[in-house]
Motif scaffolding. Sequence first.
Motif, PDB file in Angstrom:
ATOM      1  N   GLU A 137       6.831   2.081  -5.326  1.00  9.24           N
ATOM      2  CA  GLU A 137       6.450   0.664  -5.443  1.00  9.24           C
ATOM      3  C   GLU A 137       7.618  -0.203  -5.913  1.00  9.24           C
ATOM      4  N   VAL A 140       9.574  -0.822  -2.750  1.00  4.90           N
ATOM      5  CA  VAL A 140       8.907  -1.804  -1.887  1.00  4.90           C
ATOM      6  C   VAL A 140       9.166  -3.216  -2.430  1.00  4.90           C
ATOM      7  N   GLU A 156       3.859  -8.270   2.969  1.00  6.76           N
ATOM      8  CA  GLU A 156       4.190  -7.191   2.039  1.00  6.76           C
ATOM      9  C   GLU A 156       3.587  -5.839   2.452  1.00  6.76           C
ATOM     10  N   SER A 157       2.330  -5.874   2.941  1.00  9.79           N
ATOM     11  CA  SER A 157       1.686  -4.599   3.304  1.00  9.79           C
ATOM     12  C   SER A 157       2.430  -3.928   4.465  1.00  9.79           C
ATOM     13  N   ARG A 160       5.462  -2.217   3.095  1.00 12.10           N
ATOM     14  CA  ARG A 160       5.047  -0.970   2.422  1.00 12.10           C
ATOM     15  C   ARG A 160       4.820   0.135   3.459  1.00 12.10           C
ATOM     16  N   GLU A 161       4.112  -0.220   4.545  1.00 10.45           N
ATOM     17  CA  GLU A 161       3.836   0.778   5.602  1.00 10.45           C
ATOM     18  C   GLU A 161       5.128   1.271   6.251  1.00 10.45           C
TER      19      GLU A 161
END
Length: 210
Positions: A137, A140, A156-157, A160-161
């Motif tokens: 995290e 990220v 943001e997601s 992260r992926e």
Amino acid sequence: MKTIAIAIDGPAASGKGTLAKRVAAEFGLRYLDTGSLYRAAGLATLRADGDPADPVAATKAAETLDIDWFSAGDLRGELAGNAASKVAAIPGVRAALLDYQRRYAAVAPGAVLDGRDIGTVVLPNADVKIFAQADFEVRVARRVAELRAGGQTIIESRVREDMAARDARDSSRSVAPLVPAQDAWILDTSALNADEAFAQAKAYIASKIG
Ligand code: DC
């Protein structure tokens, strides 16, 4: 004259690039961001309408690569990063880029190379090996901040992926996977800012090479 080789490996956004540049300046060494070679090979494959996961197309692009084709902005983007992690899993691509990296390191006074396999494959006899890591995290959040600072609109997601997918590809590939060399010093930068990481690395390197 003996050249000095310093290997700094680690996953995306572990802080290795910033660290490697500062280490090179501090110790008067040349600096090579080896990720940019894979990024350029990925972009060159796309530019030739090839699929970065296709061994024939990607190997041809790596063998005929001229890194000066791409701007720093193009190389740092997510398109290049994702294509890079696909071409990086292809043995022919890695072989095509290996010689260039070794020759770069052999030029006096020596060099700092950052990447994924510098301490394990490219320069197994490096004078100093550092493996930078940080919590997922934290990495990220750093990548999100870096992309936003560069003016990119990002979700943001999605970052992260992409980071999870890239970590998985880098760590699980059969050639030169991302693992610390047995004799690497592990530097966890999760709770460190760039100055603190640099101070720790500088002290460690000084203890190894004087
Ligand atoms: O460090 P970076 O994000 O610029 O690297 C881009 C991709 O290239 C990454 O997914 C892994 C690959 N790479 C590699 O396999 N070996 C290296 N020495 C450097 C990068």
